[in-house]
Design an enzyme around this catalytic site. Structure first.
Site, PDB file in Angstrom:
ATOM      1  NE  ARG A 109      42.972  35.457  43.878  1.00  0.00           N
ATOM      2  CZ  ARG A 109      43.040  36.009  45.096  1.00  0.00           C
ATOM      3  NH1 ARG A 109      41.968  36.530  45.656  1.00  0.00           N
ATOM      4  NH2 ARG A 109      44.179  36.041  45.745  1.00  0.00           N
ATOM      5  CG  HIS A 136      47.465  32.248  47.657  1.00  0.00           C
ATOM      6  ND1 HIS A 136      47.768  32.916  46.484  1.00  0.00           N
ATOM      7  CD2 HIS A 136      46.895  33.180  48.483  1.00  0.00           C
ATOM      8  CE1 HIS A 136      47.408  34.182  46.596  1.00  0.00           C
ATOM      9  NE2 HIS A 136      46.875  34.371  47.793  1.00  0.00           N
ATOM     10  CD  GLN A 139      49.502  35.625  50.846  1.00  0.00           C
ATOM     11  OE1 GLN A 139      48.546  36.061  50.221  1.00  0.00           O
ATOM     12  NE2 GLN A 139      50.125  36.339  51.775  1.00  0.00           N
ATOM     13  CG  ASP A 232      43.346  31.864  55.022  1.00  0.00           C
ATOM     14  OD1 ASP A 232      42.884  33.015  54.846  1.00  0.00           O
ATOM     15  OD2 ASP A 232      43.303  30.975  54.139  1.00  0.00           O
ATOM     16  CB  CYS A 273      47.151  35.309  53.358  1.00  0.00           C
ATOM     17  SG  CYS A 273      45.637  34.418  53.742  1.00  0.00           S
ATOM     18  NE  ARG A 318      50.586  37.975  47.690  1.00  0.00           N
ATOM     19  CZ  ARG A 318      49.348  37.770  47.246  1.00  0.00           C
ATOM     20  NH1 ARG A 318      48.310  38.096  47.982  1.00  0.00           N
ATOM     21  NH2 ARG A 318      49.132  37.218  46.061  1.00  0.00           N
TER      22      ARG A 318
HETATM   23  N1  NVA Z   1      41.952  30.628  51.905  1.00  0.00           N
HETATM   24  C1  NVA Z   1      41.573  31.944  51.425  1.00  0.00           C
HETATM   25  C2  NVA Z   1      42.772  32.717  51.014  1.00  0.00           C
HETATM   26  C3  NVA Z   1      42.496  34.132  50.593  1.00  0.00           C
HETATM   27  C4  NVA Z   1      43.725  34.877  50.198  1.00  0.00           C
HETATM   28  C5  NVA Z   1      40.593  31.792  50.278  1.00  0.00           C
HETATM   29  O1  NVA Z   1      40.832  30.962  49.408  1.00  0.00           O
HETATM   30  O2  NVA Z   1      39.567  32.492  50.266  1.00  0.00           O
HETATM   31  N1   CP Z   2      46.028  37.458  50.270  1.00  0.00           N
HETATM   32  C1   CP Z   2      45.324  37.616  49.151  1.00  0.00           C
HETATM   33  O1   CP Z   2      45.454  36.837  48.200  1.00  0.00           O
HETATM   34  O2   CP Z   2      44.466  38.672  49.151  1.00  0.00           O
HETATM   35  P1   CP Z   2      43.390  38.996  48.027  1.00  0.00           P
HETATM   36  O3   CP Z   2      42.354  37.896  48.084  1.00  0.00           O
HETATM   37  O4   CP Z   2      42.832  40.337  48.395  1.00  0.00           O
HETATM   38  O5   CP Z   2      44.076  39.008  46.690  1.00  0.00           O
END
Ligand code: NVA
Ligand code: CP
Length: 338
Positions: A109, A136, A139, A232, A273, A318
């Site tokens: 990540r 993502h 997800q 989101d 999410c 998830r």
């Molecule tokens: N768009 C958000 C998704 C988090 C799961 C981010 O990248 O922070």
């Molecule tokens: N939805 C999601 O990816 O959550 P986290 O950022 O907590 O992993």
């Protein structure tokens, strides 16, 4: 011998998988969920070692990869941004070669899609994208599993995503829906709509699947008859300087009861999410309340806690879906065709 269609592959972006393959992953996730509920062991990765690389923070993705790996009989090892040399003292290529010699699979990540692609190129083991600025994908299997659980299918369902239309979630929902035959509408102000390259990619898939896509700034048009409302955070990880711009642009796109009413669909469900800013019980929530006088951002607390909200079912999924992705790409499951 016929090769399994998933074995040895990385999971970097949805566009690399066919409709049948994504549908298989959704169905297999559902199967693994049932095994877990019935306490039936499924140690497809017994004895394997899995590296979990996190440049950005995470609750769900980290917890899901950890527990899924353990259920599969594998050993997960968390390697945070400040724990390893990646990026600061060592290149992605060198890191990939080292990790690939010790671990059987790698989750990453972070910010750059290029890094996750390089990890896959040089490690020689399956690499799973746990979120980048662009996509993502893990997800998506959880989200479409949640849609399938609620509606019995994903094909022909209409999902309206309201909010920042150019972030990783908007990209992934648009492309995944287009592949699977789910109608996706990105409902976002002009300034925050997806790039033309992403829209073109999705449009190509939609021609095959029959999915209807719509990019619009008009909330009324965007949410009418939607089966799923999705949102989101207004500010993604790494963009924390943009709160003021986003609050100003995205207030009309908040998921609240009035917006739910605009769907004119009693059976509509709401997905997110997570994490979500639905109250002021977080540091950012408090700061935004002080600066802009709003106590909720992308979703109201009322809707978040209502029967429409399926975000915690989605969050649990998830784990089942990440388990499915790891099992089919790294395990010795015989899946000759999908
Ligand atoms: N768009 C958000 C998704 C988090 C799961 C981010 O990248 O922070
Ligand atoms: N939805 C999601 O990816 O959550 P986290 O950022 O907590 O992993």
């Amino acid at each position: 011998m016929t090769k399994s269609v998933f074995k040895g592959r990385s999971f970097l972006a949805e566009k690399d998988f066919t409709k049948a393959e994504l549908q298989y992953l959704i169905d297999f996730s559902q199967h693994l969920k049932e095994l877990k509920k019935k306490n039936i062991p499924h140690q497809y990765l017994k004895g394997k070692n899995i590296a979990l690389l996190f440049e950005k923070t995470s609750t769900r993705t980290r917890a899901a990869f950890t527990t899924a790996a353990i259920d599969l009989g594998a050993h997960p090892e968390y390697l945070g941004a400040n724990d390893i040399q990646l990026g600061k003292k060592e290149s992605t290529e060198d890191t990939a070669r080292v990790l690939g010699s010790m671990f059987d699979g790698i989750e990453f990540r972070g910010f750059s899609q290029q890094v996750v692609e390089e990890l896959a190129e040089f490690s020689g083991v399956p690499v799973w994208n746990g979120l980048t600025d662009e996509w993502h994908p893990t997800q998506m299997i959880a989200d479409f599993l949640t849609i399938q659980e609620n509606f019995g299918q994903v094909e022909g369902i209409t999902l309206a995503y309201c909010g920042d239309g150019r972030n990783n979630m908007a990209h992934s929902l648009l492309v995944t829906g287009a592949i699977l035959g789910t109608n996706v509408r990105i409902v976002a102000p002009k300034e925050l709509q997806p790039d033309s390259a992403i829209v073109e990619l999705a449009t190509g898939f939609a021609k095959e699947s029959g999915a209807q896509l719509l990019i619009t700034a008009d909330v009324d048009e965007g949410v009418l008859d939607a089966d799923v409302l999705y949102t989101d955070v207004w500010v993604s990880m790494g963009e924390e300087a943009k709160f003021e711009e986003r609050v100003n642009l995205l207030r009309p796109y908040q998921i609240n009861q009035a917006l739910i009413d605009k769907t004119q669909n009693e059976k509509v469900i709401v997905l997110h999410c997570l994490p979500a800013f639905h109250d002021t019980k977080t540091a950012y929530g408090k700061e935004i309340a002080e600066r802009f006088g709003i106590h909720e951002m992308e979703i109201t607390d009322e809707v978040f806690r209502s029967a429409y909200g399926r975000q915690f079912q989605q969050a649990e999924n998830r784990m089942h879906s990440i388990k499915a992705i790891m099992a089919v790409t790294l395990g010795d499951l015989f899946i000759p065709r999908v």
